[in-house]
Design an enzyme around this catalytic site. Structure first.
Site, PDB file in Angstrom:
ATOM      1  N   CYS A  50       0.819  -1.213   0.000  1.00 22.84           N
ATOM      2  CA  CYS A  50       0.000   0.000   0.000  1.00 22.84           C
ATOM      3  C   CYS A  50       0.850   1.259   0.000  1.00 22.84           C
ATOM      4  CB  CYS A  50      -0.943   0.015   1.198  1.00 22.84           C
ATOM      5  SG  CYS A  50      -2.402  -1.011   0.955  1.00 22.84           S
TER       6      CYS A  50
ATOM      7  N   SER B 191     -15.171   9.436  -0.491  1.00 14.90           N
ATOM      8  CA  SER B 191     -13.840   8.914  -0.121  1.00 14.90           C
ATOM      9  C   SER B 191     -13.961   7.774   0.877  1.00 14.90           C
ATOM     10  CB  SER B 191     -12.935   9.977   0.502  1.00 14.90           C
ATOM     11  OG  SER B 191     -12.979  11.161  -0.210  1.00 14.90           O
TER      12      SER B 191
ATOM     13  N   ASP C 117     -14.421   3.452   1.853  1.00 17.39           N
ATOM     14  CA  ASP C 117     -13.657   2.248   1.542  1.00 17.39           C
ATOM     15  C   ASP C 117     -14.195   1.513   0.329  1.00 17.39           C
ATOM     16  OD1 ASP C 117     -11.777   2.198   3.819  1.00 17.39           O
ATOM     17  OD2 ASP C 117     -13.631   2.160   4.970  1.00 17.39           O
TER      18      ASP C 117
ATOM     19  N   ASP D 209      -8.599  -3.218  -4.936  1.00 17.75           N
ATOM     20  CA  ASP D 209      -7.299  -2.864  -4.386  1.00 17.75           C
ATOM     21  C   ASP D 209      -6.255  -3.772  -5.002  1.00 17.75           C
ATOM     22  OD1 ASP D 209      -6.116  -1.144  -2.239  1.00 17.75           O
ATOM     23  OD2 ASP D 209      -8.088  -1.461  -1.350  1.00 17.75           O
TER      24      ASP D 209
ATOM     25  N   GLY E 233     -10.982 -12.938 -13.928  1.00 16.96           N
ATOM     26  CA  GLY E 233     -10.137 -11.771 -13.735  1.00 16.96           C
ATOM     27  C   GLY E 233      -9.550 -11.292 -15.040  1.00 16.96           C
ATOM     28  N   HIS E 234      -8.490 -10.515 -14.931  1.00 18.21           N
ATOM     29  CA  HIS E 234      -7.852  -9.959 -16.113  1.00 18.21           C
ATOM     30  C   HIS E 234      -6.363  -9.820 -15.844  1.00 18.21           C
ATOM     31  CE1 HIS E 234      -8.047  -7.811 -19.956  1.00 18.21           C
ATOM     32  NE2 HIS E 234      -7.110  -7.022 -19.452  1.00 18.21           N
ATOM     33  N   THR E 235      -5.546 -10.310 -16.779  1.00 16.75           N
ATOM     34  CA  THR E 235      -4.094 -10.286 -16.609  1.00 16.75           C
ATOM     35  C   THR E 235      -3.438  -9.604 -17.799  1.00 16.75           C
ATOM     36  OG1 THR E 235      -4.230 -12.382 -15.406  1.00 16.75           O
ATOM     37  CG2 THR E 235      -2.066 -11.736 -16.194  1.00 16.75           C
TER      38      THR E 235
ATOM     39  N   ASP F 281     -10.910   0.874   7.324  1.00 14.54           N
ATOM     40  CA  ASP F 281      -9.711   0.074   7.585  1.00 14.54           C
ATOM     41  C   ASP F 281      -8.488   0.962   7.404  1.00 14.54           C
ATOM     42  OD1 ASP F 281     -10.175   0.201   4.813  1.00 14.54           O
ATOM     43  OD2 ASP F 281      -9.256  -1.753   4.444  1.00 14.54           O
TER      44      ASP F 281
HETATM   45 CO    CO Z   1     -10.163   1.015   3.022  1.00 18.11          CO
HETATM   46 CO    CO Z   2      -8.870   0.323  -0.424  1.00 15.42          CO
HETATM   47 CO    CO Z   3     -16.665   1.730   6.522  1.00 12.64          CO
END
Ligand code: CO
Ligand code: CO
Ligand code: CO
Length: 346
Positions: free
Chosen positions: A16, A47, A49, A66, A136-138, A225
């Protein structure tokens, strides 16, 4: 089979820590025109999660994505950590993950075994979360990337946004800080203590499911989070969005003790400086808090814990049950009406 490729050597920026800074994001999205929909409970403007869309009176869809470059050399562990981190945003909304899609970039240096191990790590972790990866996608590219686009469900009246904190709420954090500093130190080959990095990998690969499953039983007003924007960046978003002041009792905030000395030595990920630039204007340092400790509070976390604002009357019972499921969980502060600064470090 042991992999020959050092995954982290293929990446310029780990986990991250690669996230574009919150301040930069705000600038990038300035003036961006979006639309609303009566069924859209959480959208672009918040903004938050994840986005949340109401399907029926008792069912809403949670969507999030993510992904990031390798934070660990072991491809199976990388897959697990990336999936844990991606699905964490579903938990942060109070939801349960159900479906996910892989997002992947492979480089010429990655052999097929390595790629398969990343995918297997992601699949196993998503399955542990109760979700199935269905595709998915690669693409090919210069740096490895892996993550998920995940979907889950939540009751429309039980959505936990990051902007619902109320005066009187008690703040709980479910994972210790210092992950960014310790992985940066390890990447530089300077981490001396035995077993620390394994502990960090295990923590990053631990789902926030246990925290979510406990908190939804109580009167929680807000949740997010703690990931790339660090405890202070995410607390700043929560405080601003909720129009309150968040008071953090720094001595009570759990962190990995080994991170402190490396913070003192300046082994700080670049993201920590971006986080400071973004959130510092909202932070008032009241107590005597060392620079190294502040660096830990600005340290970007990969797959960090939940920051939970629980109503005062439920705080004791909620914390007791959380602590049984997650021994590292700690009460780290409380919420008041806005008192001139978004965050007070006490
Ligand atoms: Co988050
Ligand atoms: Co996130
Ligand atoms: Co939340």
């Amino acid at each position: 089979m042991e992999t020959e490729v050092k995954m982290t050597k293929l990446a310029s920026c780990a986990g991250c820590g690669a996230k574009v800074g919150a301040g930069t994001l705000v600038q990038l999205l300035e003036g961006f025109k979006t639309h609303t929909d009566p069924r859209l409970i959480v959208g672009y403007d918040k903004s938050d999660d994840a986005s949340v869309y109401k399907i029926t009176d008792d069912l809403a869809l949670v969507q999030t994505t993510d992904f990031f470059p390798p934070i660990v050399d072991d491809p199976y562990m990388y897959g697990q950590i990336a999936a844990t981190n991606a699905l964490s945003d579903v938990y942060a909304m109070g939801g349960e993950p159900k479906l996910a899609l892989n997002i992947m970039c492979v480089t010429d240096a990655m052999d097929s075994h390595t790629v398969q191990e990343v995918l297997r790590g992601g699949y196993d972790k998503a399955y542990e979360a109760g979700a199935i990866i269905t595709g998915g996608h690669t693409i090919n590219g210069a740096e490895p990337i892996y993550g998920l686009a995940g979907s889950g469900f939540v009751h429309p009246d039980k959505v936990l946004t990051n902007s619902g904190a109320k005066p009187g709420d008690v703040l709980i954090l479910t994972k210790p800080l210092g992950v960014g500093i310790l992985t940066t130190t390890a990447k530089a080959g300077l981490l001396e203590e035995e077993g620390v990095i394994e502990k960090i990998y295990k923590q990053m690969a631990t789902l926030n499911k246990a925290g979510r499953d406990v908190m939804v039983k109580y009167h929680v007003n807000s949740c997010t989070d703690v990931t790339g924007f660090a405890l202070l960046g995410h607390s700043f978003e929560m405080a601003q969005g909720s129009d309150v002041t968040i008071h953090l009792q720094v001595a009570d905030i759990p962190y990995h003790k080994e991170a402190y000395q490396y913070a003192e030595m300046g082994l700080i990920p670049a993201g920590a400086y971006r986080n400071r630039n973004y959130a510092e204007k909202g932070v008032k340092v009241v107590g005597d808090i060392s620079v190294a400790m502040q660096d830990i509070l600005y340290d970007p976390q990969t797959s960090g814990g939940l920051l939970i604002a629980v109503a005062k009357e439920d705080a004791e019972a909620c914390f007791k049950e959380l602590k049984e499921a997650i021994p590292e969980a700690a009460i780290i502060g409380h919420v008041t009406e806005f008192m001139g600064a978004s965050i007070c470090l006490e």
